[in-house]
Design an enzyme around this catalytic site. Structure first.
Site, mmCIF file in Angstrom:
data_model
loop_
_atom_site.group_PDB
_atom_site.id
_atom_site.type_symbol
_atom_site.label_atom_id
_atom_site.label_comp_id
_atom_site.label_asym_id
_atom_site.label_seq_id
_atom_site.Cartn_x
_atom_site.Cartn_y
_atom_site.Cartn_z
ATOM 1 N N CYS A 199 0.845 -1.195 0.000
ATOM 2 C CA CYS A 199 0.000 0.000 0.000
ATOM 3 C C CYS A 199 0.888 1.256 0.000
ATOM 4 C CB CYS A 199 -0.954 -0.048 1.196
ATOM 5 S SG CYS A 199 -2.185 1.276 1.239
ATOM 6 N N ASP A 214 -9.418 -3.512 -6.919
ATOM 7 C CA ASP A 214 -8.952 -2.471 -6.006
ATOM 8 C C ASP A 214 -9.696 -1.179 -6.308
ATOM 9 O OD1 ASP A 214 -7.508 -0.496 -4.594
ATOM 10 O OD2 ASP A 214 -5.633 -1.598 -4.796
ATOM 11 N N HIS A 224 -7.919 -4.425 -2.872
ATOM 12 C CA HIS A 224 -6.741 -3.821 -2.251
ATOM 13 C C HIS A 224 -6.365 -4.642 -1.013
ATOM 14 C CE1 HIS A 224 -3.980 -0.484 -1.665
ATOM 15 N NE2 HIS A 224 -4.271 -0.512 -0.375
#
Length: 276
Positions: free
Chosen positions: A156, A213, A245
């Protein structure tokens, strides 16, 4: 905050244990890697304005280990990131995850994602790159690390920094970026993003992204692929069509075991291919 106070703070800051408050409750699928045969725990990394805490894991026996920088999500160096370091150590690496938000605040104690984002938004890219340079130096001098076999991976927020650090430090042999943001607003704190450095990138980076995502569009993934084609880094991007995600985060509902396991295998092959 006066400079001396800031220096005193980061010099005395300690690495927290457990999971970040914001990620409770923890999924039953959480992976817990055994520390048997390892040296694992908190260390201090000397930086320009004091020391920052970090988590280090390495084999208990041997030396000249390849080095992997493990870059945190927005939740800090909590138990999941520490476990990833132990996974690398079980494979023969010295893995280090420095706490890169410590000057701006302790995100591990915040229960709101919105509060965490306010802290992370204050973190300058230049500070992060400098701290990672210091972490590499420490790994070579103090943790039996081989600076000629240096890799980086991040998740991330850390995925974005993986792209940027691979462009910043020519020592990096290979990187693996897990669902890191590729585009964004440019500011004095974040002057460049992954799409900006792609054509000049020389280090091979493997990008692992989720087709579902909602925060990273497939349009930006394709834009990154096109920009990478302008250079010669041999970087690649893999998209898992059904993955959301944070599909590697086994402590969260977003975890997708099949895609996570495939990505972990690809990471190991990528590092081996490029000498990490």
């Amino acid at each position: 905050m006066k400079e001396i106070t800031r220096r005193q703070f980061i010099t005395t800051a300690a690495l927290a244990t457990g999971f970040a408050l914001a990620v409770e409750p923890i999924s039953a699928k959480v992976i817990r890697t055994d520390g048997k045969g390892l040296i694992a725990g908190a260390v201090k990394i000397p930086v320009k304005d004091g020391n920052i805490p970090a988590y280090r894991a390495m084999p208990a026996k041997g030396q000249n280990f390849p080095v992997v920088l493990v870059i945190q999500e927005i939740f800090g160096v909590h138990e999941h990131i520490q476990d990833v370091c132990r996974r690398f150590a079980q494979l023969g690496y010295v893995a280090i995850a420095p706490e890169l938000f410590v000057r701006q605040g302790n995100v591990l104690k915040l229960s709101s994602v919105d509060e965490i984002r306010k802290v992370v938004a204050k973190v300058p890219d230049a500070q992060v790159l400098s701290d990672l340079d210091a972490t590499v130096n420490w790994a070579v001098k103090s943790a039996k690390g081989n600076g000629k076999r240096l890799g980086i991976t991040g998740f991330c927020w850390g995925g974005r920094m993986t792209w940027l650090y691979a462009a910043h430090n020519p020592q990096v042999k290979a990187g693996v970026a897990w669902y890191g943001r590729l585009v964004g607003d440019r500011s004095p704190l974040t002057p460049r993003h992954a799409v900006d450095i792609a054509p000049q990138l020389k280090t091979p980076v493997l990008g692992l992204y989720g087709g579902e995502d909602t925060g990273i569009s497939l349009e930006t993934v394709e834009e990154m692929r096109d920009r990478l084609k302008l250079g010669r880094s041999k970087s690649q991007i893999i998209v898992y069509p059904d993955a959301p995600h944070a599909f590697f985060a086994d402590y969260r509902p977003s975890y997708r075991d099949r895609d996570a396991e495939d990505g972990w295998k690809r990471l190991q092959a990528w590092f081996k291919r490029y000498g990490v």
